[in-house]
Design a protein around this motif. Structure first.
Motif, PDB file in Angstrom:
ATOM      1  N   HIS A 124       0.988  -0.941   0.072  1.00 31.66           N
ATOM      2  CA  HIS A 124       0.054   0.425   0.260  1.00 31.66           C
ATOM      3  C   HIS A 124       1.015   1.186  -0.215  1.00 31.66           C
ATOM      4  O   HIS A 124       0.606   2.795  -1.169  1.00 31.66           O
ATOM      5  CB  HIS A 124      -0.199   0.348   1.257  1.00 31.66           C
ATOM      6  CG  HIS A 124      -2.173  -1.382   1.063  1.00 31.66           C
ATOM      7  ND1 HIS A 124      -3.239  -1.129   0.834  1.00 31.66           N
ATOM      8  CD2 HIS A 124      -2.626  -2.309   1.937  1.00 31.66           C
ATOM      9  CE1 HIS A 124      -3.779  -1.595   0.142  1.00 31.66           C
ATOM     10  NE2 HIS A 124      -4.043  -2.881   1.492  1.00 31.66           N
ATOM     11  N   LEU A 173       1.054   4.057  -3.110  1.00 31.48           N
ATOM     12  CA  LEU A 173       0.533   5.159  -2.695  1.00 31.48           C
ATOM     13  C   LEU A 173       1.543   6.682  -2.983  1.00 31.48           C
ATOM     14  O   LEU A 173       1.917   7.216  -3.910  1.00 31.48           O
ATOM     15  CB  LEU A 173      -0.159   5.259  -1.403  1.00 31.48           C
ATOM     16  CG  LEU A 173      -1.336   5.643  -1.094  1.00 31.48           C
ATOM     17  CD1 LEU A 173      -1.194   5.251   0.642  1.00 31.48           C
ATOM     18  CD2 LEU A 173      -1.991   6.632  -1.777  1.00 31.48           C
ATOM     19  N   GLN A 207       1.790   6.694  -7.272  1.00 33.46           N
ATOM     20  CA  GLN A 207       0.653   7.518  -7.808  1.00 33.46           C
ATOM     21  C   GLN A 207       0.980   8.864  -7.514  1.00 33.46           C
ATOM     22  O   GLN A 207       0.920   9.570  -8.006  1.00 33.46           O
ATOM     23  CB  GLN A 207      -0.553   7.362  -6.460  1.00 33.46           C
ATOM     24  CG  GLN A 207      -1.610   5.963  -6.878  1.00 33.46           C
ATOM     25  CD  GLN A 207      -2.556   5.527  -6.362  1.00 33.46           C
ATOM     26  OE1 GLN A 207      -3.138   6.457  -5.144  1.00 33.46           O
ATOM     27  NE2 GLN A 207      -3.409   4.667  -6.279  1.00 33.46           N
ATOM     28  N   LYS A 208       1.948   8.965  -5.880  1.00 29.42           N
ATOM     29  CA  LYS A 208       2.297  10.556  -6.107  1.00 29.42           C
ATOM     30  C   LYS A 208       3.113  10.579  -7.298  1.00 29.42           C
ATOM     31  O   LYS A 208       3.378  11.952  -7.477  1.00 29.42           O
ATOM     32  CB  LYS A 208       3.205  10.603  -4.673  1.00 29.42           C
ATOM     33  CG  LYS A 208       3.853  11.933  -4.304  1.00 29.42           C
ATOM     34  CD  LYS A 208       4.005  12.012  -3.044  1.00 29.42           C
ATOM     35  CE  LYS A 208       5.097  13.005  -2.686  1.00 29.42           C
ATOM     36  NZ  LYS A 208       5.213  12.975  -1.581  1.00 29.42           N
ATOM     37  N   ILE A 253      -4.953  10.629  -1.532  1.00 32.82           N
ATOM     38  CA  ILE A 253      -4.317   9.564  -0.703  1.00 32.82           C
ATOM     39  C   ILE A 253      -5.987   9.862   0.125  1.00 32.82           C
ATOM     40  O   ILE A 253      -6.308   7.882   0.721  1.00 32.82           O
ATOM     41  CB  ILE A 253      -3.570  10.173   0.517  1.00 32.82           C
ATOM     42  CG1 ILE A 253      -2.223  10.445   0.157  1.00 32.82           C
ATOM     43  CG2 ILE A 253      -3.988   9.164   1.881  1.00 32.82           C
ATOM     44  CD1 ILE A 253      -1.566  11.368   0.801  1.00 32.82           C
ATOM     45  N   TYR A 283      -7.666   6.763  -2.554  1.00 31.60           N
ATOM     46  CA  TYR A 283      -7.151   6.032  -1.971  1.00 31.60           C
ATOM     47  C   TYR A 283      -7.874   4.572  -0.292  1.00 31.60           C
ATOM     48  O   TYR A 283      -8.151   3.707  -1.055  1.00 31.60           O
ATOM     49  CB  TYR A 283      -5.743   5.672  -2.084  1.00 31.60           C
ATOM     50  CG  TYR A 283      -4.672   4.069  -2.117  1.00 31.60           C
ATOM     51  CD1 TYR A 283      -4.496   3.085  -3.024  1.00 31.60           C
ATOM     52  CD2 TYR A 283      -4.353   4.062  -1.002  1.00 31.60           C
ATOM     53  CE1 TYR A 283      -4.104   2.222  -3.086  1.00 31.60           C
ATOM     54  CE2 TYR A 283      -4.263   2.980  -0.462  1.00 31.60           C
ATOM     55  CZ  TYR A 283      -3.282   1.510  -1.386  1.00 31.60           C
ATOM     56  OH  TYR A 283      -3.347   0.650  -1.945  1.00 31.60           O
TER      57      TYR A 283
END
Length: 141
Positions: free
Chosen positions: A9, A13, A16-17, A29, A32
């Motif tokens: 996870h 993240l 994705q950032k 966030i 998500y």
């Protein structure tokens, strides 16, 4: 949730950032965690804590990546590999409870699952050099 799944996870993240605007980070966030509502509150807190730690130490982490990934500029590096490197280096140098060998092994496993066929060897080589480097010790605090 086991540590490996939590690490996935965090990796997701971080990945994705790379595609979001800085002012969209909290929204991203939140979304998500809405999409992953099964994540327990204690795991969510841990994930957020780790993301914050990586963000706080991003400059020295990226300096290590740049220094040891000869021939690969961060800007040209796969975003998947970059997220894996950032997580692993954070665990290696800013988490006393995670042995460096475990951080490296987990990074290799993430690369096997999410990156190219060449990535596990590349990531292992770079992290191995960083781990054994005297210069890298300067980042331990």
């Amino acid at each position: 949730m086991n540590r490996r799944r939590v690490r996935e996870h965090i990796f997701t993240l971080l990945f994705q950032k790379e595609f979001a605007q800085p002012d969209e980070e909290q929204e991203r966030i939140d979304l998500y965690f809405e999409q992953h509502s099964h994540i327990k509150e204690e795991d969510k807190k841990y994930i957020l804590h780790e993301l914050q730690g990586i963000s706080e130490h991003l400059e020295p982490i990226d300096q290590l990546i740049s220094s040891y990934s000869k021939g690969w500029k961060i800007e040209r590096m796969s975003k998947v590999d970059l997220a894996i490197f950032r997580l692993a280096i954070y665990e290696m140098y800013y988490r006393d409870d995670i042995p460096k060998s475990v951080a490296i092994n987990e990074a290799i496993e993430l690369a096997k699952k999410y990156s190219s066929d060449e990535a596990p060897g590349f990531i292992n080589g770079v992290l191995g050099k960083i781990s054994s480097s005297v210069e890298a010790v300067a980042y331990e605090e």
